[in-house]
Each structure stands twice: as structure tokens, then as C-alpha cells.
Design a protein around this motif. Structure first.
Motif, mmCIF file in Angstrom:
data_model
loop_
_atom_site.group_PDB
_atom_site.id
_atom_site.type_symbol
_atom_site.label_atom_id
_atom_site.label_comp_id
_atom_site.label_asym_id
_atom_site.label_seq_id
_atom_site.Cartn_x
_atom_site.Cartn_y
_atom_site.Cartn_z
ATOM 1 N N ARG A 1 -2.463 6.486 14.457
ATOM 2 C CA ARG A 1 -3.525 6.364 13.469
ATOM 3 C C ARG A 1 -4.813 5.858 14.120
ATOM 4 O O ARG A 1 -4.766 5.125 15.117
ATOM 5 C CB ARG A 1 -3.101 5.383 12.374
ATOM 6 C CG ARG A 1 -1.988 5.866 11.476
ATOM 7 C CD ARG A 1 -1.563 4.757 10.517
ATOM 8 N NE ARG A 1 -2.655 4.326 9.659
ATOM 9 C CZ ARG A 1 -2.694 4.517 8.337
ATOM 10 N NH1 ARG A 1 -1.712 5.157 7.735
ATOM 11 N NH2 ARG A 1 -3.702 4.069 7.632
ATOM 12 N N ASN A 2 -5.943 6.210 13.537
ATOM 13 C CA ASN A 2 -7.228 5.763 14.079
ATOM 14 C C ASN A 2 -7.380 4.249 14.025
ATOM 15 O O ASN A 2 -8.121 3.671 14.830
ATOM 16 C CB ASN A 2 -8.382 6.420 13.306
ATOM 17 C CG ASN A 2 -8.484 7.903 13.617
ATOM 18 O OD1 ASN A 2 -8.229 8.328 14.732
ATOM 19 N ND2 ASN A 2 -8.838 8.696 12.615
ATOM 20 N N ASP A 3 -6.673 3.600 13.088
ATOM 21 C CA ASP A 3 -6.787 2.140 12.964
ATOM 22 C C ASP A 3 -5.684 1.400 13.734
ATOM 23 O O ASP A 3 -5.465 0.213 13.523
ATOM 24 C CB ASP A 3 -6.778 1.722 11.487
ATOM 25 C CG ASP A 3 -5.584 2.289 10.713
ATOM 26 O OD1 ASP A 3 -4.708 2.907 11.346
ATOM 27 O OD2 ASP A 3 -5.549 2.126 9.473
ATOM 28 N N TRP A 4 -4.977 2.114 14.625
ATOM 29 C CA TRP A 4 -3.945 1.460 15.444
ATOM 30 C C TRP A 4 -4.601 0.453 16.389
ATOM 31 O O TRP A 4 -5.654 0.722 16.965
ATOM 32 C CB TRP A 4 -3.172 2.504 16.253
ATOM 33 C CG TRP A 4 -1.926 1.962 16.881
ATOM 34 C CD1 TRP A 4 -1.811 1.369 18.091
ATOM 35 C CD2 TRP A 4 -0.607 1.944 16.312
ATOM 36 N NE1 TRP A 4 -0.519 0.987 18.336
ATOM 37 C CE2 TRP A 4 0.243 1.326 17.257
ATOM 38 C CE3 TRP A 4 -0.069 2.400 15.116
ATOM 39 C CZ2 TRP A 4 1.605 1.158 17.034
ATOM 40 C CZ3 TRP A 4 1.276 2.235 14.895
ATOM 41 C CH2 TRP A 4 2.106 1.614 15.833
ATOM 42 N N GLU B 1 -1.097 3.034 3.101
ATOM 43 C CA GLU B 1 -2.236 3.792 2.593
ATOM 44 C C GLU B 1 -2.506 5.002 3.490
ATOM 45 O O GLU B 1 -2.167 5.007 4.670
ATOM 46 C CB GLU B 1 -3.489 2.905 2.505
ATOM 47 C CG GLU B 1 -4.063 2.440 3.844
ATOM 48 C CD GLU B 1 -3.382 1.202 4.415
ATOM 49 O OE1 GLU B 1 -3.881 0.664 5.422
ATOM 50 O OE2 GLU B 1 -2.344 0.781 3.858
ATOM 51 N N ASN B 2 -3.100 6.030 2.903
ATOM 52 C CA ASN B 2 -3.426 7.233 3.653
ATOM 53 C C ASN B 2 -4.474 6.936 4.725
ATOM 54 O O ASN B 2 -5.347 6.086 4.542
ATOM 55 C CB ASN B 2 -3.970 8.323 2.723
ATOM 56 C CG ASN B 2 -2.879 8.937 1.879
ATOM 57 O OD1 ASN B 2 -1.714 8.905 2.246
ATOM 58 N ND2 ASN B 2 -3.250 9.486 0.731
#
Length: 542
Positions: free
Chosen positions: A128-131, A152-153
Motif C-alpha cells: 500500500r502507498n501508506d506502508w 479502509e480502502n
């Protein structure tokens, strides 16, 4: 044959070399871009095929190990590039020289945080981009509170950060757009039967025509390479069957060969015959499933049942000996897990007798159908040059005229003792990729017929110690899996665990070619092209 070490030394005196299974050149990061162009363009070298790009954390430094092959001169070289800046690691991109590096470099960024100068898209690829953090670094914090399970998506971001070297040699941060705001973008997958697994293709459409595809991977990512760092070598074999599960025997064979090379083990001849036969049964099984699912994708529902009917006969043979029908756990370091079932030879000979008749049925049922041919011929053309640049091996590469069969180029098992043709076509379209697989079934049957009555007596495995330690060094080995060249890289520090184990998937480059092959075609062509590439998603995600 060019003296590779001498050629590189003359071009870059600062280069150092490590002798081994394949010559390794150690190149300073600042010189990598011009050395890469030299390796690709020099007439005596012509390293036009980037076999593998392996991200590494050596403790004090981060970097990459590259493996190159020349399809012209058939020589190999390995290159090591490293940087001591772990806060902001930068290496020059080679994605403009070898197209396959476009996804390889994104994978390295995702897991190591190395950014590639002049790469147009430094987004994460699997995570994920927020990893938070880079999981394959040795200092990665595995505390689940750092990366909790997010329900959340993930927001789709149409911006791609990049770092560009300007004309005056300065580095400049830029942001590129994937899709313009006015483009009509649809999701094909991840829950779509024709993506053959959880693969998401963000597709920009103009009417029915495909303008661009942005591939999203990682929906079934299991962190296998990270897990292997804390497992013994025999334990790592467990994962091989669960990559491309339709190349289970070949994948496991690849890891075993890499370890056996490092230990300099001579595998009994009986085991080599058995391994080779199992590999070919696996290949036929895979191509039969390809036939079934590909025909289904194009509307041939009846053909689906024909393919599965005959594949069951192979799974019965496998089950007799291995005790399983999908994840076989059969190859072990030094040989195979158990000897052949008493009915193995009889059943293989019976299968080899009936399969050619079944293939005639397949061609009558689907291949000659006028609608099927219109859906396949002239669609999704891949040139030989692009296949090599994108590293698209296996039947997909051979359908474009690239003779890339590892069984012929670098024989293993007993492939040097049998006669078979490397199936090549030059059209490079969907129909060519389909026909290569159908013709490869015939060649695999021919290999089995030569071996089935000549299996030598003797041991089926070398007795191994319970704890295996590889000598310090790095090792690389490839086999011809059902979908192309399956590579295994192991770096050992002399312990019972691999310091780094990289599984070089043949399916990963295949999905990387989708965008260029589908542009300008119909959305229905995307389904046909994807089916003809025959990628398996767990092999991509690993």
C-alpha cells in the motif's frame, strides 16, 4: 568470445571483479548509467537481456545485483552496484535500456527504498502507498503496530513521483501523472475471472479502445522472500510449489539445483531422470489448463472441459507418486522425496499414446474455428526485440521468434540426453502464443517417450545432513518452467539460513508487457492477450 572482464576494465578501470559461477563486475554507482549502456551496445558484448534485478541490503550498504545474458553471443555477466547512503539511496535507472527494469526497479524501491534516478514512476508496486518502511531491509521494524491491518480502502493516486537528472547534472524531484483527470478509467479486476487471479488493471478507455493500462500487483503478496531469511534451506522448498502452482515441480527443481550447485552435490542419475519426467508432465498439465481457461476466456466453454478431462490423467500420475495433486513437495535437496509408484511407467506410456489423439480433437474443436482465429490472429503483437527487452521468456518469447529455452541454452537434469525441438514461431500474436503451447505438448510427450523405459536403477536421493550450510558466496540458477525462465538467487553468509533468497518469477515480466501490447486494441483484445500470456498471479506477487 569476448573477454568480458578485459572489455569492462578497459572501459572503466575502477571496476573490480569477483570470479565465480558467473563473473561479477562491481561498478561504482556514479558510473553505472554509462557502463550499462556500454554493456548493452558494445558489439562484442551485446547484453540485450536483463535476466534478473535483485535488491540487496548488505548491512553497511544498499544496492542491486544484475544478471545479464547476450542472446547474440550467449555469454553471461553479473553486475553489483551499491550505495552507502541508507537515508536517501539512489541508483541510476536502466529502464530506458532494458524495458523489463521498469517493474523490477519499482519492486526494489517498494522493498528497499532505493530510488532510481530518471525512472518515471517511483510508486510502490506491491504494498500500500501508506506502508511504513521497507520490509526486505535487515533493520526493518516488524512490530505490527507500525503497520497495522488497515481495513479502509487504499486511495488510487494518479501521481507518480520521480527523481530526474537535469542537463547540468543536478537532481530534481518531479511528479508525473498516470492518467489525466479527463480520462475514463475502469478497473478490470482484481475480482475478474479473465485476470486469472487477483490482478487489478486500471485501464484508460476511449470508447472500446484501450489507451493505457496501469498494473496494480500485490493483492496476494505473502512476503515469501522475507520469510525465507529465517528458514533453513530445506524449509524454503515449501514455498516453491505455491508460486506458480502450475510449475510446482520446476520451481522446486530450481531451488534444489541452486543449493546443489553451491554444495557441489552430484545428484543420482535415477533422480535426474525422475525430475526431468516430472517437469515435463508438469509442463503438459500447465499447457492443458492454459488451453481450457484460454478457450473459456474467448467463449469456448466446451473446450474448457476437454482440457481439464485430460489434465486429470496427469494429476492421477502425480498423486500416485507424490501423494498430492497440486502442491507436490516432491523434489528435495539431493534428489526426490520418494521413489516412483509401481504404476508410473505404465500410466505415462498410456498417456503418451492417447494425448496426440486428444490434441487433434482440441484443434478440431477450437483452433480452426473462424471466430477464434479472428480473435487471435494479428492481435497483441510482440516483436522479438521487445520480448527480449521486456524479458518475456517461455512460450510468449518463443512465439516472437526468441530461442530462449533454458533446457537448450543451459541444460540441466537429463535434457542433454534427449532430442526435442524448441518450438518457435515468428508472428508474435495471440495465435502464435497459443500454438507454441499446443506444439510444446507434443515435444514434452516426445521427451517422456525417450525417458520412460530408460530410467536407471539406483538411489533416488543423496543422503543429506539434517542441517545444511551453504559456503559463503552468491549463487544463481535457472530452469525452464511452464511459463518461462524461473531463476533462483541465493546469497549465503555460511549459515543454515539464506542471507537473501530471490525468486525470479517468469510471470512478472509477462504482466509488464500488457500495456504496450494492448494499446490501441479493443477491450475484448485485452482479455485475449492476457489469456495468451498465461501469467499466474501468485508467481508475480510472491
Amino acid at each position: 568470445m569476448a573477454n568480458i572482464q578485459e572489455k569492462i576494465s578497459n572501459f572503466l578501470p575502477e571496476a573490480t571483479f569477483v570470479e565465480g559461477q558467473i563473473l561479477e563486475a562491481v561498478i561504482p554507482a556514479k558510473d553505472w548509467q554509462r557502463v550499462a549502456r556500454f554493456l548493452r551496445n558494445d558489439e562484442e558484448l551485446q547484453f540485450d537481456y536483463l535476466v534478473s534485478l535483485i535488491g540487496m541490503d548488505w548491512g553497511e550498504t544498499l544496492g542491486c545485483v544484475y544478471y545479464f545474458d547476450s542472446t547474440v553471443h550467449h555469454h553471461q555477466v553479473s553486475v553489483k552496484v551499491e550505495t552507502s547512503d541508507k537515508e536517501n539511496p539512489l541508483i541510476y535507472s536502466v529502464s530506458d535500456i532494458w524495458a523489463v527494469a521498469y517493474l523490477y526497479e519499482r519492486e526494489v524501491f517498494d522493498f528497499y527504498g532505493i530510488r532510481f534516478i530518471n525512472h518515471p514512476d517511483m510508486r510502490r508496486l506491491f504494498l500500500r502507498n501508506d506502508w511504513v518502511g521497507y520490509p526486505l531491509r535487515k533493520d526493518y521494524d516488524i512490530n505490527p503496530e507500525v503497520n497495522p491491518v488497515r481495513l479502509e480502502n487504499e486511495e488510487a493516486d494518479d501521481t507518480a513521483p520521480s527523481i530526474v537528472e537535469t542537463a547540468d547534472g543536478k537532481l530534481e524531484e518531479r511528479v508525473n501523472r498516470i492518467f489525466a483527470s479527463e480520462e475514463f478509467v475502469v478497473n478490470i479486476g482484481p475480482q475478474h475471472p479473465a485476470t486469472h487471479g487477483v490482478l487489478r488493471l486500471r485501464t484508460s478507455l476511449e470508447g472500446e479502445n484501450v489507451k493505457k493500462i496501469d498494473v496494480y500487483c500485490g493483492y496476494i503478496h505473502r512476503g515469501i522472500e522475507k520469510l525465507c531469511e529465517s528458514l533453513t534451506y530445506p524449509q524454503t522448498l515449501h514455498f516453491a510449489d505455491r508460486l506458480d502452482y502450475l510449475s510446482a515441480q520446476q520451481n522446486r527443481h530450481a531451488i534444489c539445483l541452486c543449493v546443489e550447485d553451491a554444495l557441489q552435490i552430484e545428484v543420482p542419475m535415477r533422480a535426474q531422470y525422475i525430475r526431468t519426467m516430472m517437469d515435463e508432465l508438469m509442463r503438459i498439465s500447465s499447457h492443458l489448463l492454459f488451453y481450457a481457461t484460454f478457450c473459456m476466456d474467448l467463449g469456448g466453454t466446451t473446450a474448457f472441459f476437454y482440457g481439464f478431462r485430460d489434465r486429470e490423467k496427469i494429476l492421477d500420475i502425480m498423486e500416485d507418486t507424490c501423494g498430492a495433486r497440486m502442491t507436490f513437495n516432491y523434489n528435495v535437496i539431493g534428489g526426490v522425496m520418494a521413489d516412483l509408484h509401481p504404476d508410473f511407467q505404465r500410466k505415462v506410456k498410456e498417456f503418451c499414446q492417447i494425448m496426440p489423439k486428444m490434441l487433434k480433437e482440441y484443434h478440431q474443436l477450437f483452433t480452426g474455428n473462424v471466430i477464434a482465429q479472428q480473435r487471435m490472429k494479428g492481435i497483441g503483437i510482440l516483436s522479438r526485440e521487445e520480448a527480449i527487452s521486456r524479458g518475456m521468456t517461455g512460450p510468449s518469447g518463443r512465439a516472437s521468434g526468441w530461442a530462449c529455452d533454458i533446457r537448450k541454452l543451459y541444460p540441466y537434469g537429463v535434457y542433454d540426453k534427449v532430442e526435442f525441438n524448441e518450438v518457435l514461431r515468428t508472428e508474435g500474436d495471440v495465435f502464435a502464443r497459443y500454438m507454441v503451447r499446443m506444439d510444446e505438448i507434443v515435444e514434452s510427450i516426445h521427451i517422456l517417450e525417450q525417458l520412460v523405459d530408460n530410467i536407471p536403477e539406483g538411489d533416488y536421493a543423496v543422503k543429506m545432513k539434517p542441517v545444511i550450510k551453504l559456503p559463503e558466496g552468491h549463487y544463481f540458477r535457472q530452469v525452464e518452467a511452464s511459463r518461462g525462465a524461473m531463476g533462483v538467487y541465493i546469497e549465503s553468509r555460511g549459515e543454515k539460513y539464506p542471507y537473501r533468497l530471490k525468486l525470479n518469477s517468469p510471470c512478472f515480466p509477462l504482466v509488464g508487457g500488457l500495456d504496450s501490447m494492448c494499446r490501441g486494441g479493443k477491450i475484448a483484445d485485452l482479455i485475449a492477450i492476457g489469456g495468451s500470456l498465461d501469467y499466474v498471479i501468485p508467481d508475480i506477487d510472491r
